[in-house]
Motif scaffolding. Structure first.
Motif, PDB file in Angstrom:
ATOM      1  N   VAL A   1       0.760  -1.039   0.461  1.00 47.38           N
ATOM      2  CA  VAL A   1      -0.221   0.128  -0.025  1.00 47.38           C
ATOM      3  C   VAL A   1       1.132   1.378  -0.272  1.00 47.38           C
ATOM      4  N   ASN A   2       1.780   1.160   0.619  1.00 54.18           N
ATOM      5  CA  ASN A   2       2.578   2.347   0.905  1.00 54.18           C
ATOM      6  C   ASN A   2       3.590   2.788  -0.431  1.00 54.18           C
ATOM      7  N   ASP A   3       4.058   1.563  -0.959  1.00 57.83           N
ATOM      8  CA  ASP A   3       4.644   1.313  -2.761  1.00 57.83           C
ATOM      9  C   ASP A   3       3.387   1.567  -3.436  1.00 57.83           C
ATOM     10  N   GLY A   4       2.367   2.392  -3.067  1.00 57.84           N
ATOM     11  CA  GLY A   4       0.658   3.042  -4.413  1.00 57.84           C
ATOM     12  C   GLY A   4       1.079   1.157  -4.585  1.00 57.84           C
ATOM     13  N   ALA A   5       1.244  -0.163  -4.718  1.00 57.83           N
ATOM     14  CA  ALA A   5       0.640  -1.366  -5.784  1.00 57.83           C
ATOM     15  C   ALA A   5      -0.770  -1.204  -6.073  1.00 57.83           C
ATOM     16  N   VAL A   6      -2.019  -0.972  -4.691  1.00 58.89           N
ATOM     17  CA  VAL A   6      -3.209  -0.669  -4.742  1.00 58.89           C
ATOM     18  C   VAL A   6      -3.224   0.308  -5.014  1.00 58.89           C
ATOM     19  N   GLY A   7      -3.272   0.551  -5.942  1.00 59.18           N
ATOM     20  CA  GLY A   7      -4.674   1.838  -6.898  1.00 59.18           C
ATOM     21  C   GLY A   7      -5.178   1.191  -7.920  1.00 59.18           C
ATOM     22  N   PRO A   8      -5.122   1.830  -8.634  1.00 61.01           N
ATOM     23  CA  PRO A   8      -6.376   2.056 -10.338  1.00 61.01           C
ATOM     24  C   PRO A   8      -5.761   1.033 -10.809  1.00 61.01           C
ATOM     25  N   GLY A   9      -6.234   0.264 -11.659  1.00 58.04           N
ATOM     26  CA  GLY A   9      -6.253  -1.014 -12.518  1.00 58.04           C
ATOM     27  C   GLY A   9      -5.725  -2.105 -12.051  1.00 58.04           C
ATOM     28  N   GLY A  10      -6.901  -2.653 -10.898  1.00 54.66           N
ATOM     29  CA  GLY A  10      -6.444  -3.406 -10.335  1.00 54.66           C
ATOM     30  C   GLY A  10      -6.744  -4.234  -8.533  1.00 54.66           C
ATOM     31  N   GLY A  11      -6.448  -2.895  -8.003  1.00 57.78           N
ATOM     32  CA  GLY A  11      -6.029  -2.669  -6.934  1.00 57.78           C
ATOM     33  C   GLY A  11      -7.157  -2.570  -6.042  1.00 57.78           C
ATOM     34  N   VAL A  12      -6.669  -3.922  -5.366  1.00 55.05           N
ATOM     35  CA  VAL A  12      -8.104  -4.423  -4.369  1.00 55.05           C
ATOM     36  C   VAL A  12      -7.695  -4.391  -3.348  1.00 55.05           C
TER      37      VAL A  12
END
Length: 407
Positions: free
Chosen positions: A304-315
């Motif tokens: 989450v802190n690295d921004g990997a749970v963002g737009p484009g499929g992040g849940v």
């Protein structure tokens, strides 16, 4: 849930909300709202013992209003009973300050809630859902007949009429083409009103009820519109729509419809369908082992802190039990994770730990995430921390053994 009053002062921490549970479903929402550390004002019955001048004692049950600081809650879903335990937080003529008391919150009896630590985004969302007719799991229903359609929301405990649609249909003595045109206009008006009133973006089930073939024809009309317009939402609505018989197009006809085993089964499964879908998706991704599915607090927090749970499929999937921790710092940590994912454009889902999907998530540490791009070795830090803790424990035991031998 009915909002009795809401006092919003300059500081959010002092916001006071008075609520009236109107049905058993509201007791579940009250349970999700009330957390350790909150202040609850509610009616209570307290046993009071008095001593006379001669030294004799007598006891009586006194009705009073109590304010307690919450320590724990217990909810029985079978009978929708909610018990809130804590210590008395305000002066009362019948109860000493700081003494322990348990409040029994009931349907049709108001209570007041204060959150001294503030209303975070999770608590605010829980409040908004409790006040909405369109709670998670509400089924859309259209009970109809020629020229009349009542669009409703159906929950486990009640039916809410949202809007009534009326349209003039030519009589049977008129030309068949006129009748067909009249029904098409009626269906068009009903469908546009339904889509404007209900949100079907999350695969909400639809119940269609009518005498004769009106509901069947309306379902086919929705499917045709989806096909002609290449509209995936309409196609999904038509596919999931359930058609049942009703004696008329009036709302009271739903009473018999809702006793249908088919309808009862669909309502039972629908409330947590979205949660189950996301958990299934997570386990499917986990099997691929491609670095896009992670679980456990340490790995998920890093993603989450690295921004990997963002737009484009992040849940982000989080059990609501994590927000019920008595430790304020723990609650704030998980609230911050949810807010970070949502601000990044990802999807954050708070699951019910009492449902099967939440219980499956509990086996993974109550938190998991689907990443919008692969990340590898997120669990390395957690393993290193665990190894360091084990080394510290060994050193402590060896030191203690050495001290014992010296003694």
């Amino acid at each position: 849930m009915k909002l009795v009053s809401r006092k919003v002062p300059k500081t959010l921490e002092e916001e006071t909300v008075s609520l009236l549970p109107e049905d058993p479903e509201d007791m579940w929402h009250a349970y999700n709202l009330i957390l350790p550390g909150d202040i609850i004002h509610a009616h209570a019955i307290r046993k009071v013992v008095s001593t006379s001048s001669t030294g004799s004692t007598a006891s009586e049950r006194v009705h009073t209003d109590l304010a307690i600081k919450v320590k724990s809650t217990f909810f029985d879903p079978v009978i929708s009973a909610l018990r809130v335990s804590g210590t008395v937080a305000a002066e009362n003529p019948h109860v000493t300050l700081g003494s322990h008391h348990t409040l029994d919150l009931e349907v049709n009896r108001a209570f007041t809630l204060i959150k001294p630590d503030g209303w975070d985004s999770i608590a605010s969302a829980a409040l908004n859902e409790s006040l909405s007719d369109d709670k998670d799991g509400a089924m859309a229903a259209v009970v109809m007949q020629e020229g009349l359609a009542n669009i409703c929301l159906i929950t486990q405990f009640r039916t809410v009429l949202k809007i009534r649609v009326e349209s003039v249909i030519p009589k049977k003595r008129d030309l068949a083409s006129d009748q067909d045109a009249g029904m098409r206009r009626f269906f068009e008006k009903t469908l546009s009103t339904l889509l404007r009133t209900m949100d079907f973006s999350e695969s909400r089930p639809l119940l269609l009820a009518s005498p004769g073939f009106v509901a069947t024809d309306f379902k086919q009309y929705i499917a045709n519109q989806g096909r002609d317009k290449a509209d995936k939402v309409l196609l999904a609505v038509a596919k999931q729509a359930t058609v049942v018989h009703a004696n008329s197009g009036h709302v009271h006809s739903l009473n018999e419809v809702l006793k249908s085993p088919e309808v009862l089964a669909k309502m039972k499964d629908m409330k947590f369908a979205r949660e189950a879908q996301y958990v299934d998706q997570f386990f499917d991704m986990l099997k691929l082992d491609d670095g896009r599915a992670w679980y456990g607090a340490s790995a998920v927090e890093k993603a989450v802190n690295d921004g990997a749970v963002g737009p484009g499929g992040g849940v982000l999937l989080v059990n609501n039990s994590l927000f019920r921790s008595e430790d304020l710092a723990t609650r704030k940590k998980y609230v911050a994770l949810v807010e970070k994912v949502r601000s990044d454009g990802g999807d954050a889902r708070v699951l019910s730990s009492d449902h099967e999907s939440g219980q499956r998530l509990a086996m993974l540490g109550d938190i998991a995430a689907l990443l919008n791009y692969p990340m590898l070795d997120l669990d390395d830090d957690a393993e290193e921390e665990e190894e360091a803790e084990e080394a510290d424990d060994r050193n402590a035991r060896e030191h203690q053994d050495m001290m014992d031998s010296v003694i």
